[in-house]
Motif scaffolding. Structure first.
Motif, PDB file in Angstrom:
ATOM      1  N   ALA A 445      19.506  37.994 -22.623  1.00  0.00           N
ATOM      2  CA  ALA A 445      18.453  38.876 -23.138  1.00  0.00           C
ATOM      3  C   ALA A 445      17.649  38.292 -24.291  1.00  0.00           C
ATOM      4  O   ALA A 445      16.728  38.944 -24.777  1.00  0.00           O
ATOM      5  CB  ALA A 445      19.073  40.207 -23.577  1.00  0.00           C
ATOM      6  N   HIS A 489      13.860  41.959 -21.176  1.00  0.00           N
ATOM      7  CA  HIS A 489      15.046  41.857 -20.326  1.00  0.00           C
ATOM      8  C   HIS A 489      14.670  41.491 -18.894  1.00  0.00           C
ATOM      9  O   HIS A 489      15.306  40.635 -18.264  1.00  0.00           O
ATOM     10  CB  HIS A 489      15.802  43.190 -20.363  1.00  0.00           C
ATOM     11  CG  HIS A 489      17.110  43.161 -19.638  1.00  0.00           C
ATOM     12  ND1 HIS A 489      17.235  43.491 -18.305  1.00  0.00           N
ATOM     13  CD2 HIS A 489      18.365  42.837 -20.055  1.00  0.00           C
ATOM     14  CE1 HIS A 489      18.493  43.375 -17.931  1.00  0.00           C
ATOM     15  NE2 HIS A 489      19.211  42.990 -18.979  1.00  0.00           N
ATOM     16  N   ASN A 492      13.480  37.803 -18.731  1.00  0.00           N
ATOM     17  CA  ASN A 492      14.305  36.820 -19.424  1.00  0.00           C
ATOM     18  C   ASN A 492      14.692  35.651 -18.533  1.00  0.00           C
ATOM     19  O   ASN A 492      14.564  34.484 -18.916  1.00  0.00           O
ATOM     20  CB  ASN A 492      15.565  37.499 -19.955  1.00  0.00           C
ATOM     21  CG  ASN A 492      16.458  36.551 -20.731  1.00  0.00           C
ATOM     22  OD1 ASN A 492      16.251  36.321 -21.915  1.00  0.00           O
ATOM     23  ND2 ASN A 492      17.468  36.002 -20.090  1.00  0.00           N
ATOM     24  N   THR A 605      17.875  44.323 -26.841  1.00  0.00           N
ATOM     25  CA  THR A 605      17.216  44.110 -25.551  1.00  0.00           C
ATOM     26  C   THR A 605      18.204  44.242 -24.404  1.00  0.00           C
ATOM     27  O   THR A 605      17.906  44.843 -23.363  1.00  0.00           O
ATOM     28  CB  THR A 605      16.553  42.721 -25.523  1.00  0.00           C
ATOM     29  OG1 THR A 605      15.556  42.655 -26.548  1.00  0.00           O
ATOM     30  CG2 THR A 605      15.905  42.443 -24.180  1.00  0.00           C
ATOM     31  N   TYR A 606      19.395  43.703 -24.582  1.00  0.00           N
ATOM     32  CA  TYR A 606      20.432  43.788 -23.546  1.00  0.00           C
ATOM     33  C   TYR A 606      20.809  45.242 -23.268  1.00  0.00           C
ATOM     34  O   TYR A 606      20.910  45.657 -22.110  1.00  0.00           O
ATOM     35  CB  TYR A 606      21.655  42.995 -24.000  1.00  0.00           C
ATOM     36  CG  TYR A 606      22.801  42.992 -23.018  1.00  0.00           C
ATOM     37  CD1 TYR A 606      22.799  42.128 -21.922  1.00  0.00           C
ATOM     38  CD2 TYR A 606      23.884  43.851 -23.192  1.00  0.00           C
ATOM     39  CE1 TYR A 606      23.852  42.128 -21.022  1.00  0.00           C
ATOM     40  CE2 TYR A 606      24.942  43.855 -22.294  1.00  0.00           C
ATOM     41  CZ  TYR A 606      24.918  42.990 -21.217  1.00  0.00           C
ATOM     42  OH  TYR A 606      25.963  43.000 -20.326  1.00  0.00           O
ATOM     43  N   GLY A 609      17.896  47.023 -21.524  1.00  0.00           N
ATOM     44  CA  GLY A 609      17.732  46.524 -20.167  1.00  0.00           C
ATOM     45  C   GLY A 609      18.844  46.941 -19.231  1.00  0.00           C
ATOM     46  O   GLY A 609      18.610  47.210 -18.047  1.00  0.00           O
TER      47      GLY A 609
END
Length: 726
Positions: A445, A489, A492, A605-606, A609
């Motif tokens: 991410a 995400h 990525n 972000t992880y 996402g």
């Protein structure tokens, strides 16, 4: 039973789809779709190339907007049945409702009075959140509220006069720098029971900074960004550097905030931000009940101390303002010098830190509730810091960076004790730990963020992009808060791996890693510190078949002994060795640093996402410990447990991901209990804010600084009421 459950799910899905369609039909994006259909029918008669080009552009724009809309709406709908206080993926809770307070006449007129002090355009209305004032009212990770207004003074004198006006009007003051704080202490809170209007005092316009003492120290006004300062010192004195040159510098937080929190411990030789030389304001009431703004001057600079001025013939604030104005306008002025007073000889950095961090004891190296030093240190907004003096530091004549990987955490801790912290003279520049979950999450991410930092640098451009991201997240659409992270995400994996494979291969094959930078400071550190390694095999497990070369030169004795002893035994037993990979270019170093310091951004972000939630905790473990705290028996099982730390001082940042619906506040408090049972302390460097109750010693210190509770009320578990509810 299964049939009924499936029927319920189908009905729920149909209802969800209906709601999305209705919301889409009522949204501005419906016009885009209509336009696309119109374009399709009218452009059919055009030339083929033009038709494809025009429709392609329209389709791309429309589909991008539509995708963002549906992604955000989907996430919003998915959370409808969860409680209002659900912990969002970046650790912030939703905004709270509050009642409108009737203003007094003085409070109603305050904005106009402040505008006469700071100038037109530097007082912003904050009674309702908008995309333009969001950067002042919403925390980077936690907290959101409203304020009577936001005032932005441009001089020290303006800040002091504005502060007096605010408290005279019966309002409270929230000092603010870049608003990059992570625990909610730098934004308004409207749910704390205090009816007094809040005024945010943004000090970002106070950005002037200049060297003194032939470059050995630097004076920074409160709004000076640490990245800006680092660039200036590099330009002025190439053989010197500022305190903070790694870490969250790409967000350009202010030097004053670093002092107020005691943060910035990435560089183990320098320790956390600390200075006893500052210009700051306190507020108290005199015997007549009048609010008095007291200016405390411990800068210790010749010509600026109070004894340098006769009564009624100027003061240090006006003189410093005049000097700063000349600096801003490019006029050359004689460099200032430290005075011979007690303030001029006081600490402008934590000079004892390198000795203390090497002591193997049950104490922690540093933590936010430390009460040592001048009141500006770890004050968390209970004084208004206007200017500070900081030491600068020698730049190493040579620097080398290594990426070490360990088969288990016990070996990593053994490396910390025997190699890193052997003595204060040979400390590395930095020593950063990453576990396997950190490597995986940043790689999944954080690639785009890592590349942005690699190619745009740590300065103003990245800070501007961060502000743009905040602006997008503040748009009045349900999808806006999640859009940027959903984008990062989703795209990525279209970006190459952010660090070279020679680092990523052991990153994936080993579970514990350490990024170590060492330098030569004129005392023979580097020759004692650096080994030349001959890697005989680089195919699969980097480091297998490792041998230590014995060239006729000075190697780092401790690392030589540690690696050789461990790997000789490991090779004999057929187990994993300690892997050592050197960064061979400046590009390698930049990539590794960027990869490490986007960890917190990548975690958010992880979580967004993957449609999960998470908490972030920073804590300090005893110097003779370091083992990861064991979760309580009844604790929820995390999906990911991402640990990355400043290994030298045992200050750990831990990001823990949970499934939606888990009570993350309960988990966070349980984790806090576990850390404290190990002898650790939290928070370590992000500040107490509204998340943590400070110990009594810190609370008592803050109440003494601000007896009327007019400055940043409600932090650290203190009452937000006037005079702390007494």
């Amino acid at each position: 039973m299964l049939g009924r459950a499936a029927g319920h799910r189908s009905a729920a899905a149909a209802s969800l789809l209906h709601r999305r369609r209705r919301r889409f039909a009522e949204s501005p994006l419906a016009a885009v779709a209509t336009g696309l259909r119109g374009a399709s029918s009218t452009e059919g008669e055009s030339a083929s190339g033009i038709r494809v080009g025009g429709l392609g552009a329209l389709a791309l724009a429309g589909s991008s907007l539509l995708a963002g809309y549906l992604i955000g709406t989907s996430h919003q709908e998915h959370l409808t049945d969860l409680n209002k206080d659900r912990e969002l993926p970046k650790g912030e809770r939703g905004p709270t409702e509050h009642e409108t307070v009737k203003l007094t006449e003085a409070q109603a007129q305050l904005a106009a009075r402040l505008e006469r002090i700071v100038g037109k355009g530097y007082v912003v209305d904050g009674k309702e959140g908008t995309s333009s004032n969001r950067k002042f009212l919403k925390g980077a990770r936690l907290g959101q509220g409203t304020s009577l207004c936001i005032v932005q003074p441009g001089t020290l004198g303006q800040a002091i006069r504005a502060l007096q006006e605010i408290v005279d009007a019966g309002c409270v003051v929230l000092p603010q720098g870049s608003n990059t704080g992570l625990t909610g202490g730098s934004v308004p809170r409207n749910d704390n029971g205090d009816s007094r209007p809040v005024v945010v005092m943004s000090l970002k316009r106070l950005q002037t900074h200049f060297p003194i003492d032939d470059g050995k120290r630097v004076v920074c006004l409160a709004g000076t960004g640490i990245s800006t300062l680092a660039s200036s010192i590099q330009e002025w004195f190439p053989d010197r550097e500022s305190h903070s040159i790694l870490g969250s510098t790409f967000l350009n937080p202010t030097t004053a905030a670093g002092v107020a929190f005691g943060s910035g411990g990435t560089l183990v030789r320098k320790g956390p931000a600390r200075t006893d030389r500052a210009l700051y304001c306190k507020v108290y009431k005199n015997k007549f009940g009048e609010h008095i703004v007291s200016v405390v001057n411990t800068l210790g600079i010749e010509g600026l101390e109070e004894e340098n001025f006769q009564e009624g013939a100027g003061n240090g604030v006006d003189t410093l303002d005049s000097y700063c104005m000349d600096v801003k306008q490019g006029y050359r002025r004689p460099m200032m010098k430290s005075s011979h007073s007690k303030h001029g000889q006081a600490k402008a950095s934590d000079t004892e830190y390198s000795r203390l961090v090497c002591e193997c004891s049950k104490e922690v190296s540093r933590f936010n509730a430390d009460t040592k030093g001048e009141d500006c240190n770890r004050s968390e907004g209970k004084v208004v810091i206007l200017a500070t003096v900081h030491d600068t530091f020698p730049v190493p004549s040579e620097k080398r960076v290594f990426f070490l990987s360990f088969p288990d955490f016990e070996t990593c801790l053994d490396f910390r004790r025997k190699v890193i912290l052997d003595n204060p003279e040979d400390l590395p520049i930095s020593c950063e730990y990453l576990d396997r979950d950190s490597i995986d999450i940043i790689d999944r991410a954080g690639r785009i963020s890592t590349f942005l930092i690699r190619f745009l640098g740590m300065g103003d451009i990245m800070s501007t992009l961060w502000n743009v991201k905040n602006q997008i997240e503040g748009l009045p659409f349900s999808w806006a808060p999640m859009f940027c992270d959903k984008f990062l995400h989703a795209f990525n994996n279209f970006v190459p791996c952010a660090i070279p494979s020679k680092f990523m291969t052991p990153g994936k094959d080993w579970d514990h890693h350490c990024l170590v930078a060492v330098g030569e400071f004129g005392n023979g550190t580097l020759p004692r510190y650096v080994l030349e390694y001959d890697f005989l095999q680089r195919q699969t497990d980097v480091g297998h078949g490792l041998s230590v070369s014995t060239h006729a030169c000075r190697f780092m004795e401790r690392l030589d002994k540690f690696v050789k002893q461990y790997n000789d035994k490991a090779l004999g037993d057929g187990t994993k060795v300690v892997s050592v990979v050197e960064a061979e270019s400046e590009s390698d170093v930049t990539a590794l640093n960027a990869f490490r310091f986007v960890a917190a951004l990548a975690f958010k972000t992880y979580c967004v996402g993957e449609d999960i939630q998470g908490i972030s905790v920073d804590y300090s473990l005893p110097k003779n410990g370091g083992v990861a705290p064991t979760l309580l028996p009844h604790a929820a099982t995390p999906l990911k447990r991402m640990r990355y730390s400043h290994l030298g001082c045992n200050v750990v940042h831990e990001d823990i991901a949970y499934a939606l619906g888990v009570d993350t506040h309960k988990e966070k408090m349980g984790f806090k209990q576990t850390v404290e049972e190990l002898g650790g302390k939290l928070p370590a460097e992000h500040g107490h804010g509204t998340e943590y109750h400070a110990p009594l010693s810190a609370q008592t210190r803050w109440m003494t600084m601000d007896p009327e509770n007019l400055l940043n009320p409600g932090i650290g578990g203190l009452s937000a009421l006037p005079r702390y509810g007494k």
